[in-house]
Design an enzyme around this catalytic site. Structure first.
Site: not given
Length: 173
Positions: A122, A139
């Site tokens: 991330d 995401d």
């Protein structure tokens, strides 16, 4: 619109492959250019911060090491496979098929990370906006896909039904 299964598979790949390339390219860049925990300030509300997420969305699953790694990777791939099968086997409206393709791409992208690294990479950090989680392109794709599926289910399909009923009643004697 009756489209062959082969054509629907081609359309699925037309969305999934470029989205996967975007996701994996951004993650590879972050992984190679940044140190774990390093932040790069950007203009605007989103910065870059490299983190490894060993859990699932919003950290809801406990980190049980390899069980979590392979379990979540398997779930990601199973869901992507089921949704991909639905897109290829059913004549879905474009909005629904596109939404499902976005979810498939996001699921596969995060599964690749888990298999390769044991965690999801991330890097998009929007904590300045009050959003406390760091996230990635996969995401975003999953959330865009969910939005498109909901749009189709709650708005567009109902509008089509109303138009169909109106045209049917206008044709009735």
């Amino acid at each position: 619109m009756d489209v062959s299964r082969r054509s629907r598979f081609g359309l699925l790949l037309l969305f999934v492959v470029p989205l996967l390339l975007i996701d994996q390219t951004t993650k590879l860049w972050a992984f190679s250019a940044m140190a774990l925990g390093q932040s790069i300030a950007l203009p605007g509300p989103v910065d870059l911060t490299l983190v490894f997420n060993r859990s699932n969305a919003f950290g809801l699953a406990p980190d049980l090491g390899e069980v979590t790694r392979w379990g979540l990777a398997g779930i990601n791939l199973a869901v992507a496979g089921i949704l991909g099968f639905l897109v290829c086997s059913r004549d879905e409206p474009r909005t629904m098929a596109t939404g499902l393709a976005f979810i498939v791409a996001g699921g596969i992208g995060n599964a690749i990370d888990r298999i390769w690294l044991g965690a999801v990479i991330d890097m998009f950090d929007a904590t300045e906006t009050g959003f406390i989680w760091v996230f990635n392109a996969a995401d975003v794709f999953i959330n865009v896909g969910i939005g498109l599926v909901l749009l189709e289910m709650l708005v567009l399909s109902r509008a089509r039904e109303r138009r169909h009923k109106a045209s049917s009643s206008a044709l009735a004697p």
